[in-house]
Design an enzyme around this catalytic site. Structure first.
Site, PDB file in Angstrom:
ATOM      1  CG  ASP A   9      -1.717   1.216   1.397  1.00  0.00           C
ATOM      2  OD1 ASP A   9      -2.525   1.503   0.507  1.00  0.00           O
ATOM      3  OD2 ASP A   9      -1.515   1.926   2.401  1.00  0.00           O
ATOM      4  CB  ALA A  10       0.879   4.308  -1.857  1.00  0.00           C
ATOM      5  NE  ARG A  45      -4.594   7.148   5.670  1.00  0.00           N
ATOM      6  CZ  ARG A  45      -4.510   6.588   4.463  1.00  0.00           C
ATOM      7  NH1 ARG A  45      -4.904   7.257   3.384  1.00  0.00           N
ATOM      8  NH2 ARG A  45      -4.033   5.378   4.323  1.00  0.00           N
ATOM      9  CG  ASN A 123      -7.921   3.001  -2.171  1.00  0.00           C
ATOM     10  OD1 ASN A 123      -8.272   2.075  -2.890  1.00  0.00           O
ATOM     11  ND2 ASN A 123      -8.256   3.074  -0.895  1.00  0.00           N
TER      12      ASN A 123
END
Length: 228
Positions: A9-10, A45, A123
Site C-alpha cells: 500500500d502507498a 486521513r 487507492n
C-alpha cells in the site's frame, strides 16, 4: 510456496500521510494551524478513507484526489479553519510531496537484491502516485505502481487485489502484501495473500472475517519475511 512478489500500500505504508500537515505547521505565519495540525492530520486521513469506502458501497466512484480534497475540507471545517483558502492550497500542494518513511529505500533495495518483484497497489490516482514516488526517489526500486483507477473502485474490493496476479502472473500464495491499514491487511489476507500489517500505532486488530498473518512496527523487517 516461496514469496516472489512484494506488494505495498502507498499512503501511510510507504509514505507518511501526516507529513503534509506537519510540514505546513512548521512554516512561518502558521502558528494557529500549528496548534491544530495533529487533529487535522488525523481527521483528514480518517475522512479520506471513509469516503473511499462509502463511495465504493454507493457505486459513486471518483478519483482519490477528490476524496483527498473532500477529507481535508471536512477536517479544516471541523477544526474551525475552513475559511483559510491559502492553508488549504498549501496542504494540498504538500500532499504531492509526501515523505517516505526513513526505512523505505533500504528495505526496497534489499528486496530487489533478493530478486523479488516489488510494486505499489494503491487507492491513489496514477498522477498522485507518480508524484509521491518521484518525490521519495524510489521509482528505480519498484517494478510497477498499480492504481485502483484501472478498475474504478477502491480497496478493499476484491477486483483491486486481482490486479496483482494480472500484472505479475503470480498466485496469491506467492505474494507478500504489506499495508499500514489494518482493514486493508485483513481484506488481503481474506483474498489469500500473505499479509503484514505495519501497525505503527499499536492499534488492535480489526474485527473482520480474516486477520493479518503478521504485525510489524515498521518496514525494516520485510526483507527477512520475504525470504521466508
Amino acid at each position: 510456496m516461496p514469496i516472489t512478489t512484494c506488494i505495498f500500500d502507498a499512503y501511510g505504508t510507504l509514505f507518511d500521510v501526516a507529513a503534509a500537515a506537519r510540514s505546513a505547521a512548521s512554516e512561518p505565519g502558521r502558528e494557529t494551524f500549528a496548534r491544530h495540525w495533529p487533529a487535522i492530520a488525523e481527521k483528514w486521513r480518517l475522512k479520506q478513507l471513509q469516503y473511499t469506502w462509502l463511495r465504493a458501497v454507493m457505486g459513486e466512484h471518483v478519483g482519490f484526489w477528490q476524496v483527498t480534497q473532500d477529507g481535508l475540507d471536512w477536517a479544516l471545517e471541523a477544526e474551525g479553519l475552513g475559511g483559510d483558502a491559502d492553508l488549504r492550497e498549501r496542504l494540498l500542494q504538500l500532499y504531492w510531496e509526501l515523505e517516505a518513511y526513513p526505512e523505505v529505500p533500504t528495505m526496497l533495495a534489499a528486496l530487489k537484491e533478493a530478486g523479488k518483484d516489488t510494486a505499489i497497489l494503491s487507492n491513489g490516482a496514477p498522477d498522485m502516485l507518480d508524484g509521491a514516488v518521484k518525490s521519495a526517489g524510489i521509482g528505480a526500486l519498484l517494478d510497477d505502481v498499480l492504481s485502483v483507477e484501472s478498475v474504478g473502485i477502491f480497496k478493499p474490493a476484491r477486483v483491486v487485489y486481482d490486479l496483482v496476479g494480472q500484472r505479475f502472473g503470480c498466485a496469491p500464495e506467492e505474494v507478500l502484501f504489506v499495508s499500514s491499514n489494518g482493514w486493508d491487511a485483513c481484506a488481503a489476507a481474506g483474498y489469500g495473500f500473505n499479509t503484514v500489517w505495519v501497525n505503527r500505532a499499536g492499534d488492535p486488530v480489526d474485527r473482520l472475517p480474516a486477520a493479518p498473518d503478521r504485525q510489524l512496527t515498521d518496514l525494516s523487517g520485510i526483507p527477512d519475511l520475504a525470504r521466508g
